[in-house]
Write a protein that holds these residues in place. Sequence first.
Motif, PDB file in Angstrom:
ATOM      1  N   UNK A  88     -14.844  15.845  35.506  1.00  0.00           N
ATOM      2  CA  UNK A  88     -15.739  14.786  35.991  1.00  0.00           C
ATOM      3  C   UNK A  88     -17.207  15.104  35.757  1.00  0.00           C
ATOM      4  N   UNK A  89     -17.514  16.369  35.438  1.00  0.00           N
ATOM      5  CA  UNK A  89     -18.895  16.707  35.071  1.00  0.00           C
ATOM      6  C   UNK A  89     -19.162  16.518  33.574  1.00  0.00           C
ATOM      7  N   UNK A 151     -26.310  24.753  36.843  1.00  0.00           N
ATOM      8  CA  UNK A 151     -26.294  23.889  35.665  1.00  0.00           C
ATOM      9  C   UNK A 151     -24.907  23.277  35.513  1.00  0.00           C
ATOM     10  N   UNK A 152     -24.506  22.493  36.500  1.00  0.00           N
ATOM     11  CA  UNK A 152     -23.125  22.024  36.588  1.00  0.00           C
ATOM     12  C   UNK A 152     -22.680  21.233  35.356  1.00  0.00           C
ATOM     13  N   UNK A 153     -23.427  20.206  35.008  1.00  0.00           N
ATOM     14  CA  UNK A 153     -22.978  19.347  33.910  1.00  0.00           C
ATOM     15  C   UNK A 153     -22.975  20.065  32.571  1.00  0.00           C
ATOM     16  N   UNK A 154     -24.072  20.718  32.143  1.00  0.00           N
ATOM     17  CA  UNK A 154     -23.996  21.400  30.848  1.00  0.00           C
ATOM     18  C   UNK A 154     -22.967  22.526  30.822  1.00  0.00           C
ATOM     19  N   UNK A 155     -22.810  23.260  31.926  1.00  0.00           N
ATOM     20  CA  UNK A 155     -21.844  24.363  31.924  1.00  0.00           C
ATOM     21  C   UNK A 155     -20.400  23.867  31.990  1.00  0.00           C
ATOM     22  N   UNK A 156     -20.201  22.590  32.349  1.00  0.00           N
ATOM     23  CA  UNK A 156     -18.837  22.059  32.292  1.00  0.00           C
ATOM     24  C   UNK A 156     -18.308  22.069  30.866  1.00  0.00           C
ATOM     25  N   UNK A 193      -8.116  28.979  40.518  1.00  0.00           N
ATOM     26  CA  UNK A 193      -8.779  28.078  41.466  1.00  0.00           C
ATOM     27  C   UNK A 193     -10.284  28.236  41.618  1.00  0.00           C
ATOM     28  N   UNK A 194     -10.837  29.427  41.607  1.00  0.00           N
ATOM     29  CA  UNK A 194     -12.296  29.597  41.794  1.00  0.00           C
ATOM     30  C   UNK A 194     -13.056  29.556  40.467  1.00  0.00           C
ATOM     31  N   UNK A 195     -12.351  29.617  39.337  1.00  0.00           N
ATOM     32  CA  UNK A 195     -13.022  29.891  38.060  1.00  0.00           C
ATOM     33  C   UNK A 195     -13.838  28.727  37.520  1.00  0.00           C
ATOM     34  N   UNK A 196     -13.429  27.491  37.773  1.00  0.00           N
ATOM     35  CA  UNK A 196     -14.254  26.374  37.339  1.00  0.00           C
ATOM     36  C   UNK A 196     -15.600  26.402  38.030  1.00  0.00           C
TER      37      UNK A 196
END
Length: 517
Positions: A88-89, A151-156, A193-196
């Motif tokens: 979703x990012x 940097x949520x969106x670019x790192x997605x 589970x934590x890796x994203x």
Amino acid sequence: MNKIATPIEFGAQRLSIEDILAIANGSGAQLSADPAFRRRVHAGSQFLDNLLAEHGEIYGVTTGYGDSCTVGIPQNLVAELPKHLYTYHGCGLGAFFDAYTGRAILAARLLSLAQGYSGVRWVLLEQLATLINQNLVPVIPEEGSVGASGDLTPLSYVAAVLAGERQIYKDGTPYPTSDAFAALNIAPLTLAPKEGLALMNGTAVMTGLACIAYSRAEYLVKLCARLTALASLATDGNSYHFDAKLFSVKPHPGQNEVAAWIHDDLLAGEAPREGLRLQDRYSIRCAPHVIGVLADALPMLRSFIENELNSANDNPIIDGEGEHVLHGGHFYGGHIAFAMDSLKNCVANLADLMDRQLALMVDTRYNHGLPSNLSGASGERRAINHGFKAVQIGASSWAAEALKLTMPASVFSRSTECHNQDKVSMGTIAARDALRVLQLTEQVVAAHALAAVQGVELRMAQGELKASQLSSGVGALITEVRAISAHLLEDRALDTDLRATIAAIQAQNFSVPGGKA
């Protein structure tokens, strides 16, 4: 990409800006064999597994993200959560970071996770190293980050590529990751589970950009000092403006170093040069005071950038050995935002300085006997030749745009994500601004370099300056510029010359005080 034989080791020691840029330039990455490092990484992921098995509540593992942290995730859906996070990012827009920048981003993210406090598995670190070593660089859009929660969106786009999705660069062109993985027999990673969250909730994009910006700014300090010497020579300036005794009473170390560089370039040869005037105009006389601000800021900026690089900057922090889950805000990019807002201000002042010096050199009212607009034409042909007239207009335009971008991005925090992220850093926007200001400044510097070399040659042709009065560094720079752009005898379009000069500046190929690099 220049392949560097010795890979950069992650996990056992502090890395520098130069290490990140070595990765960007093609060096490989290897994970340290240090037992304490491996133990720390394994302890973190094992601790999370144990907590999950015991039905412990862990943010971003058994809960939703951000404002959705109050939403519990059913045990049978926990494994799907990381994929939903990077999916979703996937809404980034704008231009795409090039592969060089993408490699710096990968290195910055690997270094943060290699601190061993993010709860990721060893296999994830290996997969990140594989992306670097196989040159599988994610295609990452530039726009969409507010710099906290990271940097949520670019790192997605990094997280998705690790899982075999989206696109990587192949020969400079976007290419399906799935096809690249298949060709190299690389198994897509199913994120734990934590890796994203660990991959995305950090400052790797802004920090990778900051490393690139820092290197370019550091080089401009030296190049602008040398070009100031050329401008002084061209305008028959006074070398005593840069005297060591003068600067001893204002002991800013960077400013003093810049003055010494200019002084050395002006006093090589038969005798000290004394200009016709008691005082030159500020853009010449005060050049060390302008360039020196950036020179003196660089150590602080390096500290900010390298501390961020060598930090665990996601949330929550996982202390596997101490068995703690620590919730906080280490994804916040405030230090990088400040560093980049400060750097772009100092760099834009270099653009303004170089533009003002160029304006002096082309103007017969102020260049003390040089031809109008530094035209090399002679006789009746002078009437139709205009030399650097338009180049100076262009330089003024680029300088104005650079100055316009100096408004701090960090003061434009916007509340986002249902007011959970209600105070954000804007660090990535600040870093992107800094790179744009650097580009514009390098354009001004390129124009100045062509004009200053022309001006020195014209002064020598008039017999008012001798080759013996040029330092070896000034002589080398003149030779290097002339290998790109010939002396301007008759008007010609200079855009090709300017682009080649900018490329040489960005490759740091011109001789500067203390060496090219």
